[in-house]
Enzyme design. Structure first.
Site, short mmCIF file in Angstrom:
data_model
loop_
_atom_site.label_atom_id
_atom_site.label_comp_id
_atom_site.label_asym_id
_atom_site.label_seq_id
_atom_site.Cartn_x
_atom_site.Cartn_y
_atom_site.Cartn_z
N ASN A 6 0.83 -1.21 0.00
CA ASN A 6 0.00 0.00 0.00
C ASN A 6 0.86 1.25 0.00
O ASN A 6 1.96 1.28 0.54
CB ASN A 6 -0.94 -0.01 1.21
CG ASN A 6 -1.89 -1.19 1.17
OD1 ASN A 6 -2.04 -1.80 0.11
ND2 ASN A 6 -2.49 -1.52 2.29
N HIS A 34 5.76 -0.56 -2.73
CA HIS A 34 5.33 0.17 -3.93
C HIS A 34 5.36 1.68 -3.75
O HIS A 34 4.69 2.40 -4.49
CB HIS A 34 3.92 -0.30 -4.36
CG HIS A 34 3.89 -1.74 -4.79
ND1 HIS A 34 2.72 -2.48 -4.91
CD2 HIS A 34 4.89 -2.59 -5.17
CE1 HIS A 34 3.00 -3.71 -5.32
NE2 HIS A 34 4.31 -3.80 -5.48
N THR A 76 -4.72 -8.92 0.13
CA THR A 76 -4.11 -8.74 -1.19
C THR A 76 -4.63 -9.81 -2.14
O THR A 76 -4.81 -10.96 -1.75
CB THR A 76 -2.57 -8.75 -1.16
OG1 THR A 76 -2.08 -8.68 -2.50
CG2 THR A 76 -1.99 -9.98 -0.47
N SER A 77 -4.83 -9.40 -3.39
CA SER A 77 -5.34 -10.34 -4.40
C SER A 77 -4.27 -11.35 -4.80
O SER A 77 -4.57 -12.35 -5.44
CB SER A 77 -5.82 -9.58 -5.64
OG SER A 77 -4.76 -8.78 -6.13
C1 BJW Z 1 -10.10 -7.24 1.86
C2 BJW Z 1 -11.06 -6.42 2.38
C3 BJW Z 1 -11.09 -6.30 3.76
C4 BJW Z 1 -11.29 -6.36 0.26
N1 BJW Z 1 -10.21 -6.96 4.50
N2 BJW Z 1 -9.24 -7.89 2.63
C5 BJW Z 1 5.93 -12.67 -12.41
C6 BJW Z 1 4.84 -13.27 -12.99
C7 BJW Z 1 3.91 -12.53 -13.72
C8 BJW Z 1 4.08 -11.16 -13.90
C9 BJW Z 1 5.17 -10.56 -13.33
C10 BJW Z 1 6.08 -11.31 -12.61
N3 BJW Z 1 7.04 -10.46 -12.16
C11 BJW Z 1 6.74 -9.21 -12.59
C12 BJW Z 1 5.61 -9.24 -13.31
C13 BJW Z 1 4.95 -8.06 -13.97
C14 BJW Z 1 4.14 -7.21 -13.02
C15 BJW Z 1 3.00 -8.07 -12.49
O1 BJW Z 1 3.02 -8.57 -11.39
N4 BJW Z 1 1.95 -8.17 -13.27
C16 BJW Z 1 0.79 -8.96 -12.89
C17 BJW Z 1 -0.46 -8.07 -12.95
C18 BJW Z 1 0.69 -10.16 -13.75
N5 BJW Z 1 4.94 -6.66 -11.94
C19 BJW Z 1 5.63 -5.54 -12.11
O2 BJW Z 1 5.61 -4.92 -13.15
C20 BJW Z 1 6.48 -5.04 -10.95
N6 BJW Z 1 7.76 -4.72 -11.40
C21 BJW Z 1 8.67 -5.62 -11.74
O3 BJW Z 1 8.52 -6.82 -11.56
O4 BJW Z 1 9.80 -5.09 -12.30
C22 BJW Z 1 10.80 -5.95 -12.85
C23 BJW Z 1 11.94 -5.06 -13.26
C24 BJW Z 1 13.21 -5.39 -12.84
C25 BJW Z 1 14.28 -4.56 -13.21
C26 BJW Z 1 14.06 -3.43 -14.00
C27 BJW Z 1 12.77 -3.10 -14.39
C28 BJW Z 1 11.70 -3.94 -14.03
C29 BJW Z 1 5.92 -3.76 -10.37
C30 BJW Z 1 4.59 -3.93 -9.72
C31 BJW Z 1 4.11 -2.56 -9.20
C32 BJW Z 1 2.66 -2.61 -8.80
N7 BJW Z 1 2.18 -1.29 -8.62
C33 BJW Z 1 0.81 -1.08 -8.23
C34 BJW Z 1 0.46 0.43 -8.39
C35 BJW Z 1 1.06 1.25 -7.25
C36 BJW Z 1 0.59 2.66 -7.32
C37 BJW Z 1 -0.93 2.78 -7.22
O5 BJW Z 1 -1.55 2.33 -6.24
O6 BJW Z 1 -1.50 3.36 -8.14
O7 BJW Z 1 0.60 -1.50 -6.88
S1 BJW Z 1 -0.36 -2.08 -9.14
C38 BJW Z 1 -1.44 -2.41 -7.78
O8 BJW Z 1 -1.44 -3.81 -7.44
C39 BJW Z 1 -0.82 -1.67 -6.58
C40 BJW Z 1 -1.04 -2.66 -5.47
O9 BJW Z 1 -0.12 -2.43 -4.43
C41 BJW Z 1 -0.84 -3.99 -6.15
C42 BJW Z 1 -1.48 -5.13 -5.45
O10 BJW Z 1 -2.84 -4.94 -5.35
P1 BJW Z 1 -3.59 -5.46 -4.04
O11 BJW Z 1 -3.08 -4.75 -2.87
O12 BJW Z 1 -3.54 -6.93 -4.02
O13 BJW Z 1 -5.07 -4.89 -4.29
P2 BJW Z 1 -6.30 -5.52 -5.08
O14 BJW Z 1 -7.26 -4.42 -5.31
O15 BJW Z 1 -5.85 -6.31 -6.24
O16 BJW Z 1 -6.93 -6.59 -4.07
C43 BJW Z 1 -7.55 -6.22 -2.86
C44 BJW Z 1 -7.75 -7.45 -2.03
O17 BJW Z 1 -8.32 -7.05 -0.80
C45 BJW Z 1 -8.73 -8.46 -2.64
O18 BJW Z 1 -8.19 -9.77 -2.52
C46 BJW Z 1 -9.98 -8.33 -1.77
O19 BJW Z 1 -10.72 -9.56 -1.65
C47 BJW Z 1 -9.37 -7.94 -0.47
N8 BJW Z 1 -10.25 -7.21 0.45
N9 BJW Z 1 -11.82 -5.90 1.29
C48 BJW Z 1 -9.31 -7.75 3.86
N10 BJW Z 1 -12.04 -5.50 4.34
#
Ligand code: BJW
Length: 251
Positions: A103, A120, A188-189
């Site tokens: 977050n 992040h 987290t998802s």
């Molecule tokens: C509740 C609730 C309640 C609801 N109580 N729970 C390996 C495999 C596949 C792909 C990749 C890989 N390695 C890298 C990748 C690519 C990519 C990636 O992962 N893509 C996937 C989508 C497939 N990753 C990247 O690009 C990363 N960088 C990287 O790997 O760089 C390599 C590199 C090396 C050297 C040079 C250059 C590059 C970077 C990832 C950055 C993610 N950034 C974001 C945006 C941040 C800014 C912003 O907020 O705008 O981060 S994306 C977004 O997703 C944000 C979040 O932190 C992150 C995770 O989301 P989160 O927290 O899980 O939220 P939600 O909404 O998805 O889920 C909410 C959850 O809460 C749900 O489960 C609900 O059920 C639950 N919930 N109410 C408890 N009350």
């Protein structure tokens, strides 16, 4: 559920070290939409790939700037919820507690957690796109990114898709997860890497894995205990159960 909570409380009470990996769900009960929910309302028609990538920012800087500005404005009025406070309170029970959060809202530190890794970044901080110069006191309500003294556009200091996470942050998170007795995965998802790899690494290294989420995720299959529900309700119950153990160690 109460039986599972007591089982988790016993694991926590015995642990020397706990790592808590959190995602957007832990802040949901503070009124902050989750990352996927943040693409609703006026932003429903925008693809996150367009909004949360360097390419998206360069294609339409005012659009991305306004999205982050609206999210930063929501944060100005929110407070930690009982889930954040329960995680902070775990420090009174366990010798070492590390919070690893995806977050960008700063709420763990506000709740009192003393060791927090922000994988992040943080939405209240800014640096310039080209040279990474830090900038302070960026006002709300601008229609487009202001410029740095070097002429480059300012951007929020968050990690977008395709960008590397801060090296020290991901290395330390991984290392500590391998040493932890218990790892919580909260709200987290489990879709975004490399953060999503931490539970697998911890489990392989022998940690007990506890997941808290209202929905199943890719981590649910490997969790030792899955507690289905909102973290603002479940985490305080775990702390209460730990306190009961303390007052009645035979429980
Ligand atoms: C509740 C609730 C309640 C609801 N109580 N729970 C390996 C495999 C596949 C792909 C990749 C890989 N390695 C890298 C990748 C690519 C990519 C990636 O992962 N893509 C996937 C989508 C497939 N990753 C990247 O690009 C990363 N960088 C990287 O790997 O760089 C390599 C590199 C090396 C050297 C040079 C250059 C590059 C970077 C990832 C950055 C993610 N950034 C974001 C945006 C941040 C800014 C912003 O907020 O705008 O981060 S994306 C977004 O997703 C944000 C979040 O932190 C992150 C995770 O989301 P989160 O927290 O899980 O939220 P939600 O909404 O998805 O889920 C909410 C959850 O809460 C749900 O489960 C609900 O059920 C639950 N919930 N109410 C408890 N009350």
């Amino acid at each position: 559920m109460q039986r599972e909570i007591e089982k988790v409380a016993k694991l926590v009470a015995r642990a020397q070290m706990v790592v808590v990996l959190t995602g957007a769900g832990v802040s949901r009960e503070s009124g902050i939409p989750t990352f996927r929910e943040a693409q609703t309302g006026v932003w429903a028609n925008y693809d996150p790939e367009r909004l949360a990538t360097p390419e998206g920012f360069l294609a339409d800087p005012p659009l991305v700037w306004r999205w982050y500005d609206s999210r930063r404005a929501i944060l100005a009025d929110v407070k930690p919820n009982p889930g954040h406070y329960a995680i902070a309170e775990m420090e009174k029970i366990v010798a070492k507690v590390l919070v690893v959060t995806q977050n960008i809202d700063g709420l763990h530190a506000k709740a009192g957690s003393t060791d927090v890794i922000e994988l992040h970044g943080n939405i209240t901080e800014f640096h310039c796109f080209d040279a990474g110069h830090a900038a302070d006191d960026v006002p709300f309500g601008l229609e487009a990114p202001p410029l740095c003294h070097c002429g480059s556009m300012l951007r929020p200091a968050v990690v977008w898709f395709g960008e590397a996470l801060p090296t020290a942050a991901i290395h330390r998170s991984t290392r500590e997860a391998q040493k932890a007795d218990v790892v919580f995965v909260v709200g987290t998802s489990g879709l975004v890497y490399p953060a999503a790899s931490i539970p697998y690494i911890a489990k392989d290294a022998g940690a007990a894995l506890i997941e808290v989420n209202p929905e199943d995720t890719p981590h649910t299959d490997i969790a030792d205990v899955f507690l289905r529900g909102p973290s603002g309700e479940i985490l305080p119950r775990i702390i209460e159960a730990c306190k009961s153990l303390h007052s009645d160690p035979s429980a």
